[in-house]
Design a protein around this motif. Structure first.
Motif, mmCIF file in Angstrom:
data_model
loop_
_atom_site.group_PDB
_atom_site.id
_atom_site.type_symbol
_atom_site.label_atom_id
_atom_site.label_comp_id
_atom_site.label_asym_id
_atom_site.label_seq_id
_atom_site.Cartn_x
_atom_site.Cartn_y
_atom_site.Cartn_z
ATOM 1 N N GLU A 32 38.424 48.159 43.091
ATOM 2 C CA GLU A 32 39.748 48.415 42.505
ATOM 3 C C GLU A 32 39.904 47.663 41.190
ATOM 4 O O GLU A 32 40.443 48.195 40.222
ATOM 5 C CB GLU A 32 40.852 48.021 43.484
ATOM 6 C CG GLU A 32 41.026 48.998 44.620
ATOM 7 C CD GLU A 32 42.128 48.609 45.579
ATOM 8 O OE1 GLU A 32 42.507 47.412 45.638
ATOM 9 O OE2 GLU A 32 42.620 49.504 46.286
ATOM 10 N N GLN A 33 39.429 46.426 41.159
ATOM 11 C CA GLN A 33 39.501 45.636 39.926
ATOM 12 C C GLN A 33 38.639 46.267 38.835
ATOM 13 O O GLN A 33 39.044 46.342 37.676
ATOM 14 C CB GLN A 33 39.086 44.196 40.193
ATOM 15 C CG GLN A 33 40.073 43.451 41.051
ATOM 16 C CD GLN A 33 39.542 42.138 41.588
ATOM 17 O OE1 GLN A 33 38.356 41.851 41.505
ATOM 18 N NE2 GLN A 33 40.430 41.342 42.164
ATOM 19 N N GLU A 36 40.165 49.296 37.077
ATOM 20 C CA GLU A 36 41.179 49.005 36.063
ATOM 21 C C GLU A 36 40.557 48.844 34.684
ATOM 22 O O GLU A 36 41.234 49.005 33.675
ATOM 23 C CB GLU A 36 41.953 47.750 36.452
ATOM 24 C CG GLU A 36 42.795 47.942 37.695
ATOM 25 C CD GLU A 36 43.433 46.654 38.187
ATOM 26 O OE1 GLU A 36 43.298 45.614 37.502
ATOM 27 O OE2 GLU A 36 44.054 46.692 39.252
ATOM 28 N N ASN A 37 39.260 48.524 34.637
ATOM 29 C CA ASN A 37 38.576 48.305 33.370
ATOM 30 C C ASN A 37 37.805 49.525 32.876
ATOM 31 O O ASN A 37 37.173 49.464 31.829
ATOM 32 C CB ASN A 37 37.618 47.118 33.491
ATOM 33 C CG ASN A 37 38.348 45.833 33.795
ATOM 34 O OD1 ASN A 37 39.438 45.603 33.314
ATOM 35 N ND2 ASN A 37 37.760 45.008 34.633
#
Length: 81
Positions: A32-33, A36-37
């Motif tokens: 998920e992190q 975001e990128n």
């Protein structure tokens, strides 16, 4: 980015099956992190979203009828500890 082009969904699913619940949830959080990128333009070539979908399926298979509730509960436990 050779890693993205070498993604094998079958191998990844096998790896997920061998993980503990905590390992599976930690991987979901990491993905998920990473998502975001991912630039909008790279979204179609990135394997992050395919990996997220496979992890979601693995969680739902382990906890039938609960969708992602066990993962969300795990996240809350980690933030309160």
């Amino acid at each position: 980015m050779a890693e993205e082009h070498d993604f094998d969904a079958g191998d990844f699913a096998d790896d997920l099956a061998a993980m503990t619940d905590d390992e599976l949830f930690a991987l979901m959080q990491t993905l998920e992190q990473e998502s975001e990128n991912v630039a909008v333009e790279a979204g179609e070539t990135s394997d992050v979203f395919a990996r997220i979908a496979l992890v979601e399926t693995a969680i739902e298979d382990r906890f039938p009828g609960q969708l992602l509730a066990p993962y969300k509960e795990w996240q809350q436990r980690r933030t309160t500890v």
